[in-house]
Design an enzyme around this catalytic site. Structure first.
Site, PDB file in Angstrom:
ATOM      1  CG  ASP A 127     -10.135   0.513  10.596  1.00 22.71           C
ATOM      2  OD1 ASP A 127     -11.116  -0.247  10.454  1.00 22.71           O
ATOM      3  OD2 ASP A 127      -9.810   1.343   9.728  1.00 22.71           O
ATOM      4  CE1 TYR A 170     -13.758  -2.984   6.055  1.00 22.98           C
ATOM      5  CE2 TYR A 170     -12.696  -0.829   6.015  1.00 22.98           C
ATOM      6  CZ  TYR A 170     -13.041  -2.010   5.384  1.00 22.98           C
ATOM      7  OH  TYR A 170     -12.663  -2.220   4.081  1.00 22.98           O
ATOM      8  CG  HIS A 211      -4.848   1.970  -1.836  1.00 22.65           C
ATOM      9  ND1 HIS A 211      -4.716   2.734  -0.715  1.00 22.65           N
ATOM     10  CD2 HIS A 211      -6.182   1.895  -2.076  1.00 22.65           C
ATOM     11  CE1 HIS A 211      -5.916   3.104  -0.278  1.00 22.65           C
ATOM     12  NE2 HIS A 211      -6.818   2.612  -1.095  1.00 22.65           N
ATOM     13  CD1 TRP A 225     -14.240  -2.700  -0.281  1.00 23.20           C
ATOM     14  CD2 TRP A 225     -14.230  -1.060   1.234  1.00 23.20           C
ATOM     15  NE1 TRP A 225     -13.827  -1.566  -0.916  1.00 23.20           N
ATOM     16  CE2 TRP A 225     -13.808  -0.543  -0.015  1.00 23.20           C
ATOM     17  CE3 TRP A 225     -14.297  -0.206   2.337  1.00 23.20           C
ATOM     18  CZ2 TRP A 225     -13.462   0.807  -0.189  1.00 23.20           C
ATOM     19  CZ3 TRP A 225     -13.941   1.126   2.163  1.00 23.20           C
ATOM     20  CH2 TRP A 225     -13.530   1.616   0.916  1.00 23.20           C
ATOM     21  CD  GLU A 284     -10.474   3.555  -0.524  1.00 24.88           C
ATOM     22  OE1 GLU A 284     -11.303   4.175   0.136  1.00 24.88           O
ATOM     23  OE2 GLU A 284      -9.362   3.188  -0.059  1.00 24.88           O
ATOM     24  CG  ASP A 339      -2.237   0.733   0.958  1.00 22.86           C
ATOM     25  OD1 ASP A 339      -2.179   1.887   0.505  1.00 22.86           O
ATOM     26  OD2 ASP A 339      -3.306   0.146   1.168  1.00 22.86           O
TER      27      ASP A 339
END
Ligand code: ACM
Ligand code: ZN
Length: 707
Positions: free
Chosen positions: A439, A437, A290, A412, A346, A213
């Protein structure tokens, strides 16, 4: 005796241990203490004592290969270090029989296994009697999972008596994963192995390694040394410091270089450890977005050919495919996994629109737009990966422009992508952000470490059911399972990562393994408290469930005020991603919780301008709305809020203004009530909030309150 140490050995199986002494007062643990809850079980009287040295006997047909046998022996020995192999089934304390399909005759779950034979190898029957434990399984994995159930039934101290019982167990889903973002912060192989011990205990069987990434490349690739000499290192430890700086990389031996990578030997060690625990490690190599770190090392792979421009590969250039295929070849040489994750999320795609190579590619291939160009890249990569006998997984953006024929989708951004993929006959792994998620903060943000934003309690993660209603059996046959993701932008420390995983990984495990009808949060919570204690005793850092604060209290009780149920006129468009419950949401008396993602907060990418019609002219003494800031998620407080009133709906007068008094750079979650005390007579109330002006900034509010 160090009570924790027995359990530690039970998990790791590496440290010798002598002297098992069950305390007379320690409670017996049984099948109703296990996470994930077993499919079927019956408790009977009596207990099996772990006191003294025990013997085991293994038997099986050819399905029980030597590796599988070795893994079961290792697990048995680690369960109790005094454990010795017996040459005789009659005298053994623990008998393990692994005999392929013959196992079907032993289990009461034949129906479930006939429905999905892929699950057969993980199923087991565990019989605990006062003088003997018997395990039946079709394959080594099932026997291993029976032992994991025993590990949990030995209790947090690892030495409790085990309640006599019969367990018949089989997973609901074949894919039960945890995701590790080792790009934002590199983690040692020892860390990964430690998490595999916990995963095994939870019967989680897929470790998704996010190896590449923008924040750093993490795997040695022999053909491309700059990936690990340069793209794996940055001059800042803290991701957010690096992110707000120039986001450059540095040489491996530069002073203060922060990062790291796995050598081929490291990967081999990780894979061997995983195999013994029946965990498949799935490597992820991100493309086409990414990929800033790759472009910095090999700028010729981008559209502009320059370092530090776009983070997307150029799909117009053949060099991109040469690179990706070379890297994937090395990765597939190392990793035996059925799946290779190719990212796909993304990508900005903006440079592609004007890049001569991309434009030529689009013309030659008859591609309509950049979404189709992304799809072209994914198709080509899929063909390459398939040609090596492997399959690809991609994030749900790989649906854009047309899905590659054999691709598995990891959903996701909600569940819509996954549902669409299942309906078109593609396999799917569900990991919707709103539930999976990890996080996101797991408790009230005022008591938790800074996180990327969002709030997902243990209860929320647990509430997720991947098999959505309305799907046919055929469509649901494509639902492989579920995964919890932990992105690590704000998680530099290993202990912090563990804190975020546990206990929410327990919930992922139970959702992946147990039948929805067997799930019960209250009961799970009881078991999670005990298992958290167990893991803490083994040296894991876990979130303290006992001190959980829970939801934002204001969001739990509906608010009564003058604007509830009134008409609302929007001069600014609600963003379709965050409509909350629609146009009545701002006057429904329901306040939002800790996160803008809870469908109670309404989002705007413009200024906010809304008028409420109270229905008649009346005295008004308070007008206000709460906004939130989570700078890490581009959510900012308004610069200024002007509040107007009117009696007729055309002639408005300013009743008051409120200014922002918090820096847009402040880290964390903030709520600010932009309210005025007034003494007005009004039928119409208008609130105008100036967006912060930061590019891409969101405004979020939950309710216009009038009293
Ligand atoms: C993702 O969270 N960008 C897959
Ligand atoms: Zn290009």
């Amino acid at each position: 005796m160090c009570r924790a140490s027995l359990a530690l050995i039970a998990l790791c199986g590496l440290v010798p241990f002598s002297g098992l002494t069950a305390s007379a007062s320690s409670p017996a643990y049984g099948p109703d203490d296990i996470i994930p809850v077993p499919a079927e079980y019956e408790v009977s009287s009596g207990t099996f004592s772990l006191d003294g040295d025990k013997t085991f006997f293994l038997t099986g047909d050819k399905t029980f290969g030597s590796d599988g046998r070795a893994a079961v022996v290792e697990a048995l020995k680690s369960f109790s270090s005094g454990m010795k192999e017996s040459d005789n089934a009659r005298s053994a304390d623990i008998v393990v029989v692994v005999d392929g399909k013959k196992f079907m005759k032993k289990t009461s779950l034949e129906h479930a296994l006939l429905d999905n034979e892929a699950l057969l190898g993980e199923a087991y029957r565990l019989e605990v009697a006062p003088d003997r434990i018997t395990i039946h399984a079709a394959d080594a994995a099932g026997a291993f999972y029976a032992l994991q159930s025993l590990v949990q039934m030995a209790g947090p101290d690892g030495s409790s008596d085990i309640q006599c019982c019969v367990i018949d167990d089989v997973p609901c889903f074949e894919y039960r994963g945890l995701h590790f973002d080792v790009s934002r912060h590199f983690r040692s192989k020892e860390f990964l192995m430690k998490q595999m011990d916990a995963m095994a205990m939870l019967k989680l069987n897929r470790m998704h390694l996010h190896l590449t990434d923008g924040a750093g490349w993490r795997i040695e690739i022999e053909g491309y040394p700059r990936l690990t000499d340069f793209a794996a290192w940055r001059p800042y430890r803290k991701w957010s410091d690096w992110w707000v700086s120039d986001r450059h990389y540095c040489e491996k031996d530069a002073a203060g270089a922060y990062g790291g990578y796995y050598t081929r030997e490291d990967i081999e060690e990780i894979l061997a450890y995983a195999a013994q625990r029946h965990i498949e490690v799935i490597p992820e190599i991100e493309m086409p977005g990414h990929s800033e770190e790759v472009i910095a090392a090999y700028p010729e792979l981008s559209c502009s050919g320059k370092q530090y421009g776009s983070g997307d590969f150029c799909p117009g250039k053949e060099a991109t495919f040469t690179f990706l295929e070379d890297v994937l070849s090395e990765v597939m040489e190392l990793f035996p996994s059925e799946y290779i994750h190719i990212g796909g999320d993304e990508a900005s795609k903006s440079a592609w629109k004007t890049c001569p190579d991309c434009c030529r590619r689009m013309q030659e291939e008859g591609l309509e737009d950049v979404d189709e160009l992304q799809s072209y890249l994914i198709h080509r990569i899929e063909e390459f990966v398939n040609s090596k006998g492997r399959k690809i997984i991609g994030w749900d953006e790989i649906l854009q422009g047309g899905l590659a024929p054999n691709a598995t989708v990891m959903s996701w951004r909600g569940t819509e992508g996954g549902v669409k993929a299942m309906k078109s006959g593609h396999d799917v792994i569900m990991t919707p952000g709103a539930y999976c998620y990890l996080d996101y903060t797991q408790d009230a943000p005022f008591k938790e470490p800074i996180s990327i934003g969002g709030y997902i309690s243990l209860a929320k993660t647990y509430s997720y059911e991947p098999a959505e209603e309305g799907l046919t059996e055929t469509e649901l046959s494509h639902l492989l399972g579920v995964q919890g993701n932990l992105w690590a932008e704000y998680i530099p420390e290993d202990s912090h990562a563990e804190y975020m995983y546990y206990p929410r990984a327990f919930a992922i495990a139970e959702t992946g393994w147990s039948r929805p009808e067997d799930k019960n949060y209250e009961d799970f919570h009881r078991r999670a408290l005990s298992l958290s204690e167990h893991l803490a005793g083994l040296g894991y850092t876990t979130f303290d469930l006992k001190t959980e604060y829970g939801d934002r209290k204001e969001s739990l009780v509906p608010l009564k005020h003058l604007a509830v149920g009134c008409d609302v006129d929007y001069s600014s468009p609600i963003n379709s991603q965050y409509p909350a419950s629609g146009e009545t949401s701002l006057v429904d008396g329901i306040l939002g919780g800790w996160t803008y993602g809870d469908k109670k907060w309404q989002g705007f990418l413009t200024d906010f301008d809304v008028t409420v019609d109270l229905g008649s002219v009346q005295p008004v003494h308070y007008i206000g709305a709460t906004f939130m800031q989570v700078a890490s998620a581009w959510v900012y407080l308004p610069e200024k809020v002007d509040i107007y009133v009117s009696e007729d709906g055309s002639d408005f007068r300013l009743a008051g203004s409120v200014w922002r008094d918090l820096s847009s750079k402040a880290d964390g979650l903030f709520f600010k009530q932009y309210g005025i005390i007034c003494n007005e007579s009004a039928r119409y109330v208008r609130i105008h909030a100036d967006n912060s002006g930061i590019e891409g900034a969101w405004l979020f509010t939950d309710e216009i309150v009038v009293n």
